[in-house]
Design an enzyme around this catalytic site. Sequence first.
Site, short mmCIF file in Angstrom:
data_model
loop_
_atom_site.label_atom_id
_atom_site.label_comp_id
_atom_site.label_asym_id
_atom_site.label_seq_id
_atom_site.Cartn_x
_atom_site.Cartn_y
_atom_site.Cartn_z
N CYS A 1 2.90 13.40 -25.55
CA CYS A 1 1.60 13.60 -26.14
C CYS A 1 0.71 14.85 -25.51
O CYS A 1 -0.21 15.05 -25.75
CB CYS A 1 0.40 12.41 -25.84
SG CYS A 1 0.11 12.35 -24.05
N CYS B 1 -0.92 8.73 -22.00
CA CYS B 1 -0.45 7.58 -22.63
C CYS B 1 0.63 6.89 -21.49
O CYS B 1 0.92 5.78 -22.14
CB CYS B 1 0.55 8.22 -23.56
SG CYS B 1 1.98 9.09 -23.05
N HIS C 1 -1.32 1.40 -4.33
CA HIS C 1 -1.59 2.82 -4.55
C HIS C 1 -0.72 3.62 -5.19
O HIS C 1 -0.53 4.67 -5.06
CB HIS C 1 -1.77 3.49 -3.06
CG HIS C 1 -2.72 2.67 -2.06
ND1 HIS C 1 -3.07 2.95 -0.76
CD2 HIS C 1 -3.67 1.87 -2.53
CE1 HIS C 1 -3.79 2.24 -0.15
NE2 HIS C 1 -4.55 1.58 -1.26
N GLN D 1 0.82 -1.04 0.12
CA GLN D 1 -0.15 0.00 -0.01
C GLN D 1 1.00 1.31 -0.02
O GLN D 1 0.32 2.22 -0.11
CB GLN D 1 -0.72 0.04 1.15
CG GLN D 1 -1.88 -1.08 1.44
CD GLN D 1 -2.49 -1.16 2.71
OE1 GLN D 1 -1.88 -1.17 3.64
NE2 GLN D 1 -3.94 -0.84 2.52
N CYS E 1 2.03 10.04 -17.13
CA CYS E 1 1.35 10.90 -18.18
C CYS E 1 -0.22 10.24 -17.92
O CYS E 1 -0.16 9.08 -18.24
CB CYS E 1 1.62 10.99 -19.48
SG CYS E 1 0.27 11.56 -20.55
N SER F 1 -2.65 -2.18 9.16
CA SER F 1 -3.95 -2.45 9.89
C SER F 1 -4.98 -3.05 9.32
O SER F 1 -5.91 -3.59 9.87
CB SER F 1 -4.21 -1.24 10.64
OG SER F 1 -4.59 -0.08 9.74
#
Length: 210
Positions: free
Chosen positions: A156, A131, A120, A100, A128, A195
């Site tokens: 991009c 892309c 996470h 996490q 990006c 936890s």
Amino acid sequence: MDQAEQLQQMIDSAKRIVAFTGAGISTESGIPDFRSPGGIWTRYKPIYFDDFMSSDEMRREAWRRKFATDETMLKAEPNAGHRALAKLVEQGRMSAIITQNVDGLHQRSGVPDSKVIELHGNSTYATCLDCGHRHELDPIRRAFLGSGKLPLCVKCEGIVKTATISFGQAMPEIQMARAQDETMACDLFIVLGSSLVVYPAAGFPRIAKR
Ligand code: ZN
């Protein structure tokens, strides 16, 4: 037999181990648990993904916070917990580390990227949103702190964001699927420093046991 010996015995007799780690494994490295009192979440109102996408001002605020709190992250070194897991991965006994955490300390302790499943995301680089191209933080920091320039993708011109999963942003599908596969395939599942209150991540130990 004490508990450490019991754990050692379980590790010795396991064929395929998976670790699940949360903030607690990194506190010894100096990274505060951001949910704890005084943590980032209690000081700042979170920026939701939709607001980040729709507002220049929110994007600016997000980067301001990122670079204001980044020093802790940059200074942190892996600790004995990270290193112990890295050793099990190196020995071929641990097939994956589901985490996490967004601090990248498992990779820094020597675990290959392919063995770390980040639920996470990762705050040590940016991507990006259009892309997926990876962007390093250093040039973004220089441009932002220098002239307040918001980063755009070099490929991009899409919006660039730290590679973490924000509030209101969907969990990464590929990582979730990989985490589930690894959890079902293991014969020992070790939880460290979590936890286990945040779903869907909290469901993994139950999947492993079942
Ligand atoms: Zn792009």
